[in-house]
Every structure is written in structure tokens, then in C-alpha cells.
Write a protein that holds these residues in place. Structure first.
Motif, PDB file in Angstrom:
ATOM      1  N   MET A 120     -12.460   2.391   1.275  1.00  0.00           N
ATOM      2  CA  MET A 120     -10.821   2.481   1.111  1.00  0.00           C
ATOM      3  C   MET A 120      -9.961   0.710   0.752  1.00  0.00           C
ATOM      4  N   LEU A 142     -14.160   4.303   5.314  1.00  0.00           N
ATOM      5  CA  LEU A 142     -13.352   2.358   5.257  1.00  0.00           C
ATOM      6  C   LEU A 142     -13.279   1.895   4.307  1.00  0.00           C
ATOM      7  N   GLY A 176      -9.590   4.913  10.809  1.00  0.00           N
ATOM      8  CA  GLY A 176      -9.952   4.555  12.080  1.00  0.00           C
ATOM      9  C   GLY A 176     -10.024   4.919  13.551  1.00  0.00           C
ATOM     10  N   TYR A 219      -2.535   6.073   0.872  1.00  0.00           N
ATOM     11  CA  TYR A 219      -3.027   4.960   1.628  1.00  0.00           C
ATOM     12  C   TYR A 219      -2.924   4.652   2.999  1.00  0.00           C
ATOM     13  N   VAL A 220      -1.886   4.225   3.451  1.00  0.00           N
ATOM     14  CA  VAL A 220      -1.719   3.795   4.864  1.00  0.00           C
ATOM     15  C   VAL A 220      -2.275   5.127   5.807  1.00  0.00           C
ATOM     16  N   PHE A 234      -5.698   5.580   5.952  1.00  0.00           N
ATOM     17  CA  PHE A 234      -6.392   4.082   7.024  1.00  0.00           C
ATOM     18  C   PHE A 234      -6.620   4.389   8.373  1.00  0.00           C
ATOM     19  N   TYR A 235      -5.474   4.841   8.437  1.00  0.00           N
ATOM     20  CA  TYR A 235      -5.126   4.923   9.941  1.00  0.00           C
ATOM     21  C   TYR A 235      -5.971   6.148  10.418  1.00  0.00           C
ATOM     22  N   TYR A 241       0.999  -1.412  -0.106  1.00  0.00           N
ATOM     23  CA  TYR A 241       0.230   0.207  -0.067  1.00  0.00           C
ATOM     24  C   TYR A 241       1.075   1.217  -0.249  1.00  0.00           C
TER      25      TYR A 241
END
Lengths: 97, 183
Positions: free
Chosen positions: B53, B50, B17, B9-10, B13-14, B5
Motif C-alpha cells: 500500500m 502495508l 495496521g 485506502y485509509v 491501511f488501518y 487518500y
């Protein structure tokens, strides 16, 4: 991202469980149940990347069940409120004997 | 097993989250039902992000429409219908003993789930890596869900309609009240 999704799911689900346990307001407890259902949906979606799209179909089913549950549950809350003028679970103890 | 990834993106995502987690924590500590509902809507929106994604665009849209839209509006509607915004109703959380017990139960369940999440999953169930992309190319976003829904899970889908009918009937019967039912 699978591990992160699973950890987030676990955390959200546990927050829902703790919310059900610490609240006495029936509507907030209901919302906590919705949070638990949504958290599980995230597991289905995360796994559907590796195990095929069937997981997303299950999410649709879970959403249907949760919509039905919300409709019936809120109708029950309204019926209880009409009967006892409260939705505080402390006062709803008819089965306590 | 997992593809590589990009950093953006990471990070996103975090970010989503953490927003979901923080909103859920704020939601569960609110005493006012209206504030709780709005924080829950925030959680639902971050979860929808999410889903998008994680390549589940249709589910993300459904999440916004059904959960954040329909279900939460029904919750707020009931809060306002029953006029539950009064301060007397707000002091309804349980005492310290209950909260302590709830925290312990939560920790126990959390560790249990974490142990379960470490189990090895059966390799033969894993589809080829580009399976989802192929399905997406062949059937597009909605068809990717519609085809298994109307082929493999047709019986479950039909039974869902029965479930909805029962739910509607139950809600009408419960909501009708005593005056109409006494007849």
C-alpha cells in the motif's frame, strides 16, 4: 499515512523490546528481535515515499542482515542445546560467576 | 505534504495496521514457540500488505518470501529439530516483577520514540511529489530498487556478500559440533 506508519513502527518495536525482556525461551527472544527489525523496515518504506527510493534499498540490506543473524543465531542456539540440553536462559548462566 | 487518500485506502491501511498490531501482541504473549512463530508470520503478512500500500511492491514480495517464508521456516525447523514443543519448556516466561519492569521500560521507550517522531524533517531532502511515480514509469518496480542498489550503494552491496559468507561459515562451524571439531 506517514504518521500512522511511524506510530505502528513504534508500537511493534516496543512489543519486540518487551518480548525480549519477559521471555526466557531463547527462540522466542530471537523472534522478538526479528519483529523489531521488521518494524524498522516499515519506517524505511514509509519515508521512502517522501525521500526517494533509497529507503527501499536499505530495507533490502536490513533483510540481508536479519537473514544472516537468524542463521548464526539459530546455529548458536543449536550448539547451546547440544551442550546443555536446554534453551531456557535461566539455565544458561556460565558468565554469572 | 501528503496527498489525499481515498476512504477505502485509509480503511484498509488501518485494518492491516490493526491486524499487525494484534498479531504482534498475541505473538508476544504466547508461551509455545510454534504458536508464537505462526502469529509472527501473520504480522509479517500484514506488514507486507502495508508495504504494497505504501508503493513498495518489491519490498512487499521480499517480505513474504524472505521473512514469512525463509526465516520463519528456519525458526520452526529449529523448534522441531530440538523438540521444544514439550509443556515443561513452555513455562519459561519471567516473573511478575520482570514483566512490570519490562512494561515500564517499554512505556519509556515508546514515549521517547513518539517525541523523536515529532521532529521536523529537513525540507531539502524531500524529493518532488511525483518523483517515485516517475521512477516507477522509467524503471518499473524492480528497477526502481535495482538502480540505486547497483549504482549508489554498490560498495555496500558487495560488502553484503562478505557478510553472508561470514554468516554461512559461522553457521557451519557452530553447527558442526564437538565430535568433528575435536580432531
Amino acid at each position: 499515512m506517514l504518521a500512522e506508519s511511524l506510530a505502528l513502527t513504534a508500537a511493534l518495536f516496543i512489543i519486540g523490546v518487551v518480548g525480549v525482556l519477559i521471555h526466557r525461551n531463547a527462540i522466542i527472544i530471537f523472534m522478538c528481535v526479528e519483529l523489531m527489525l521488521t518494524a524498522v523496515n516499515l519506517t524505511f518504506v514509509a519515508f521512502s515515499r517522501f525521500y526517494g527510493t533509497a529507503g527501499q534499498v536499505f530495507v533490502v540490506f536490513v533483510m540481508t542482515v536479519s537473514a544472516a543473524e537468524a542463521a548464526v543465531g539459530l546455529a548458536i542456539i543449536i550448539a547451546i542445546f547440544r551442550h546443555r540440553q536446554t534453551i531456557n536462559l535461566k539455565d544458561i548462566n556460565l558468565l554469572k560467576g | 505534504m501528503e496527498p489525499h487518500y481515498s476512504l477505502v485506502y485509509v480503511f484498509l491501511f488501518y485494518l492491516f495496521g490493526v491486524i499487525a498490531l494484534a498479531s504482534a501482541l498475541t505473538f508476544v504473549t504466547r508461551k509455545s514457540p510454534v504458536a508464537a512463530a505462526l502469529w509472527l508470520v501473520n504480522t509479517m503478512f500484514s506488514l507486507a500488505a502495508l508495504y504494497v500500500m505504501l508503493d513498495a511492491q518489491f519490498v512487499g514480495v521480499m517480505q513474504v518470501l524472505v521473512y514469512a517464508g525463509a526465516i520463519m521456516v528456519v525458526f520452526l525447523f529449529v523448534v522441531m529439530l530440538l523438540n521444544l514443543g514439550h509443556p515443561s519448556e513452555l513455562a519459561a516466561a519471567r516473573g511478575t516483577g520482570w514483566k512490570l519492569a519490562a512494561g515500564l521500560i517499554g512505556l519509556g521507550l515508546l514515549s521517547e520514540i513518539m517525541v523523536i517522531a515529532r521532529t521536523k524533517l529537513p525540507e531539502q531532502l524531500i524529493v518532488p511529489r511525483d518523483f517515485n511515480e516517475q521512477q516507477l514509469q522509467k524503471l518499473n518496480v524492480v528497477g526502481m530498487i535495482a538502480e540505486p542498489l547497483f549504482k549508489d550503494y554498490l560498495l555496500a552491496f558487495e560488502l553484503t556478500s562478505v557478510l553472508l559468507l561470514v554468516a554461512i561459515t559461522g553457521a557451519v562451524v557452530l553447527g558442526r559440533g564437538r565430535a568433528a571439531g575435536a580432531r
